[in-house]
Design a protein around this motif. Structure first.
Motif, PDB file in Angstrom:
ATOM      1  N   ARG A 192       0.845  -1.186   0.000  1.00 30.84           N
ATOM      2  CA  ARG A 192       0.000   0.000   0.000  1.00 30.84           C
ATOM      3  C   ARG A 192       0.884   1.241   0.000  1.00 30.84           C
ATOM      4  NH1 ARG A 192      -3.707   0.299   5.287  1.00 30.84           N
ATOM      5  NH2 ARG A 192      -3.955  -1.934   4.873  1.00 30.84           N
ATOM      6  N   LEU A 193       0.365   2.264  -0.629  1.00 33.42           N
ATOM      7  CA  LEU A 193       1.007   3.577  -0.636  1.00 33.42           C
ATOM      8  C   LEU A 193      -0.045   4.575  -0.190  1.00 33.42           C
ATOM      9  CD1 LEU A 193       3.235   5.658  -1.442  1.00 33.42           C
ATOM     10  CD2 LEU A 193       2.254   5.609  -3.747  1.00 33.42           C
ATOM     11  N   VAL A 194       0.243   5.312   0.861  1.00 35.60           N
ATOM     12  CA  VAL A 194      -0.645   6.378   1.303  1.00 35.60           C
ATOM     13  C   VAL A 194       0.115   7.693   1.173  1.00 35.60           C
ATOM     14  CG1 VAL A 194      -2.035   7.331   3.165  1.00 35.60           C
ATOM     15  CG2 VAL A 194      -1.889   4.846   2.875  1.00 35.60           C
ATOM     16  N   ILE A 195      -0.339   8.537   0.276  1.00 36.99           N
ATOM     17  CA  ILE A 195       0.317   9.807   0.006  1.00 36.99           C
ATOM     18  C   ILE A 195      -0.186  10.849   1.008  1.00 36.99           C
ATOM     19  CG2 ILE A 195       0.723  11.578  -1.738  1.00 36.99           C
ATOM     20  CD1 ILE A 195       0.153   9.419  -3.864  1.00 36.99           C
ATOM     21  N   ALA A 196       0.722  11.608   1.559  1.00 38.70           N
ATOM     22  CA  ALA A 196       0.399  12.545   2.637  1.00 38.70           C
ATOM     23  C   ALA A 196      -0.606  13.604   2.193  1.00 38.70           C
ATOM     24  CB  ALA A 196       1.670  13.218   3.135  1.00 38.70           C
ATOM     25  N   PRO A 197      -1.455  14.056   3.109  1.00 39.12           N
ATOM     26  CA  PRO A 197      -2.471  15.064   2.769  1.00 39.12           C
ATOM     27  C   PRO A 197      -1.894  16.331   2.140  1.00 39.12           C
ATOM     28  CG  PRO A 197      -2.895  14.157   4.946  1.00 39.12           C
ATOM     29  CD  PRO A 197      -1.576  13.605   4.508  1.00 39.12           C
ATOM     30  N   ALA A 198      -0.713  16.731   2.573  1.00 36.57           N
ATOM     31  CA  ALA A 198      -0.121  17.968   2.050  1.00 36.57           C
ATOM     32  C   ALA A 198       0.205  17.881   0.564  1.00 36.57           C
ATOM     33  CB  ALA A 198       1.153  18.307   2.832  1.00 36.57           C
ATOM     34  N   GLU A 199       0.255  16.659   0.026  1.00 38.38           N
ATOM     35  CA  GLU A 199       0.543  16.487  -1.399  1.00 38.38           C
ATOM     36  C   GLU A 199      -0.691  16.666  -2.273  1.00 38.38           C
ATOM     37  OE1 GLU A 199       3.702  16.027  -2.633  1.00 38.38           O
ATOM     38  OE2 GLU A 199       4.185  16.501  -0.532  1.00 38.38           O
ATOM     39  N   ASP A 200      -1.864  16.810  -1.662  1.00 35.18           N
ATOM     40  CA  ASP A 200      -3.097  17.031  -2.405  1.00 35.18           C
ATOM     41  C   ASP A 200      -3.433  18.522  -2.361  1.00 35.18           C
ATOM     42  OD1 ASP A 200      -5.652  17.169  -3.463  1.00 35.18           O
ATOM     43  OD2 ASP A 200      -6.622  16.152  -1.783  1.00 35.18           O
ATOM     44  N   PRO A 201      -3.159  19.260  -3.445  1.00 32.86           N
ATOM     45  CA  PRO A 201      -3.379  20.706  -3.417  1.00 32.86           C
ATOM     46  C   PRO A 201      -4.849  21.096  -3.488  1.00 32.86           C
ATOM     47  CG  PRO A 201      -2.696  20.019  -5.613  1.00 32.86           C
ATOM     48  CD  PRO A 201      -2.632  18.794  -4.742  1.00 32.86           C
ATOM     49  N   THR A 202      -5.720  20.167  -3.822  1.00 30.26           N
ATOM     50  CA  THR A 202      -7.129  20.494  -4.008  1.00 30.26           C
ATOM     51  C   THR A 202      -7.908  20.461  -2.703  1.00 30.26           C
ATOM     52  OG1 THR A 202      -7.051  19.573  -6.241  1.00 30.26           O
ATOM     53  CG2 THR A 202      -9.230  19.902  -5.269  1.00 30.26           C
ATOM     54  N   ARG A 203      -7.809  19.338  -1.968  1.00 34.16           N
ATOM     55  CA  ARG A 203      -8.613  19.194  -0.758  1.00 34.16           C
ATOM     56  C   ARG A 203      -7.791  18.861   0.482  1.00 34.16           C
ATOM     57  NH1 ARG A 203     -11.517  16.533  -4.740  1.00 34.16           N
ATOM     58  NH2 ARG A 203     -13.527  17.481  -5.285  1.00 34.16           N
ATOM     59  N   GLY A 204      -6.540  18.519   0.307  1.00 31.02           N
ATOM     60  CA  GLY A 204      -5.727  18.130   1.450  1.00 31.02           C
ATOM     61  C   GLY A 204      -6.107  16.772   2.011  1.00 31.02           C
ATOM     62  N   PHE A 205      -6.529  15.847   1.132  1.00 36.09           N
ATOM     63  CA  PHE A 205      -6.872  14.494   1.557  1.00 36.09           C
ATOM     64  C   PHE A 205      -5.671  13.570   1.373  1.00 36.09           C
ATOM     65  CE2 PHE A 205     -11.618  14.908   0.151  1.00 36.09           C
ATOM     66  CZ  PHE A 205     -11.883  15.686   1.262  1.00 36.09           C
ATOM     67  N   PRO A 206      -5.505  12.583   2.234  1.00 40.80           N
ATOM     68  CA  PRO A 206      -4.567  11.500   1.910  1.00 40.80           C
ATOM     69  C   PRO A 206      -5.070  10.756   0.670  1.00 40.80           C
ATOM     70  CG  PRO A 206      -5.321  11.360   4.199  1.00 40.80           C
ATOM     71  CD  PRO A 206      -6.194  12.364   3.507  1.00 40.80           C
ATOM     72  N   GLN A 207      -4.137  10.170  -0.057  1.00 45.59           N
ATOM     73  CA  GLN A 207      -4.482   9.384  -1.239  1.00 45.59           C
ATOM     74  C   GLN A 207      -3.970   7.961  -1.019  1.00 45.59           C
ATOM     75  OE1 GLN A 207      -6.026  11.288  -3.935  1.00 45.59           O
ATOM     76  NE2 GLN A 207      -5.979  12.826  -2.302  1.00 45.59           N
ATOM     77  N   ALA A 208      -4.851   6.984  -1.117  1.00 40.44           N
ATOM     78  CA  ALA A 208      -4.472   5.598  -0.850  1.00 40.44           C
ATOM     79  C   ALA A 208      -4.433   4.789  -2.139  1.00 40.44           C
ATOM     80  CB  ALA A 208      -5.452   4.960   0.129  1.00 40.44           C
ATOM     81  N   HIS A 209      -3.405   3.945  -2.253  1.00 42.70           N
ATOM     82  CA  HIS A 209      -3.252   3.010  -3.366  1.00 42.70           C
ATOM     83  C   HIS A 209      -3.007   1.639  -2.744  1.00 42.70           C
ATOM     84  CE1 HIS A 209      -2.474   6.285  -6.448  1.00 42.70           C
ATOM     85  NE2 HIS A 209      -2.341   6.938  -5.305  1.00 42.70           N
TER      86      HIS A 209
END
Length: 217
Positions: A192-209
């Motif tokens: 799994r890869l969970v991208i930090a919220p700060a990397e989402d410029p639109t909503r600040g959500f984590p992104q999970a793969h």
């Protein structure tokens, strides 16, 4: 809202936004290299296991179907929106794209080398998510791979939360919850890869793969 009404809403919303969505999504995917990490691994694993057909479910205009095919994967696309399927076909001559519902795929059980659902389960309501993930698992052959990406919850105690998507009603999910449902459908976690919220410029959500492998028969 019934399941059929919800599907009709999502289909209509994406048909109405097809041109704008197509103009945005390809560039957005290309702009964030972290979003490619497990897709590349997924492609490598499919090829090393001997290949076979792979469904890009919720394919939109076909940008990730093309990405997989460029990496030697026999990928085809499925999407609920006829307009997006038409766009995908026009952009990728000779590649198979079908109009279909990811919760009820017209694909025989155990016939695919893999399934990718890249930010497409977000339009599945929480009460329908278990059946939808079970359906994705159903069509994958033993030892085949599933890759699911989605906007994630940061709260470990929650499972789902509605959010204001620009196109159609959407939910973000707990990675643990999604993985538990995949496990119930017969798939084991690989990575799994969970991208930090700060990397989402639109909503600040984590992104999970989440990358999973279908259990051996």
């Amino acid at each position: 809202m019934t399941s059929s009404e919800h599907l009709a809403t999502v289909r209509t919303d994406y048909d109405g936004m097809a041109d704008a969505y197509t103009a945005y999504i390809g560039e957005a995917f290309a702009a964030y290299p972290l979003n490619h990490v497990l897709i590349q691994a997924f492609a490598d694993l499919v090829r090393r296991a001997g290949g076979g057909p792979v469904a890009d479910v919720g394919c939109g205009p076909g940008h990730i179907t093309a990405y997989l095919r460029d990496r030697g994967v026999d990928a085809f696309g499925v999407d609920l929106s006829p307009q997006l399927v038409a766009t995908a076909r026009a952009a990728n001559p000779g590649v198979r794209f079908d109009v279909g519902d990811m919760g009820s795929l017209e694909i025989a059980s155990g016939t695919l080398a893999g399934v990718l659902a890249n930010y497409s389960i977000i339009h599945t309501p929480p009460d329908a998510l278990p059946a939808t993930l079970a359906e994705l698992s159903r069509v994958v052959a033993p030892r085949g791979h599933l890759l699911v990406a989605f906007q994630a919850l940061g709260d470990a105690g929650g499972t789902a939360e509605h959010f204001d998507h620009k196109v159609s009603p959407a939910w973000r999910y707990s990675p643990d919850h999604v993985m538990e449902l995949l496990a119930e459908s017969g798939a084991d976690e690989v990575a799994r890869l969970v991208i930090a919220p700060a990397e989402d410029p639109t909503r600040g959500f984590p992104q999970a793969h989440l990358l999973a492998r279908k259990s051996a028969a």
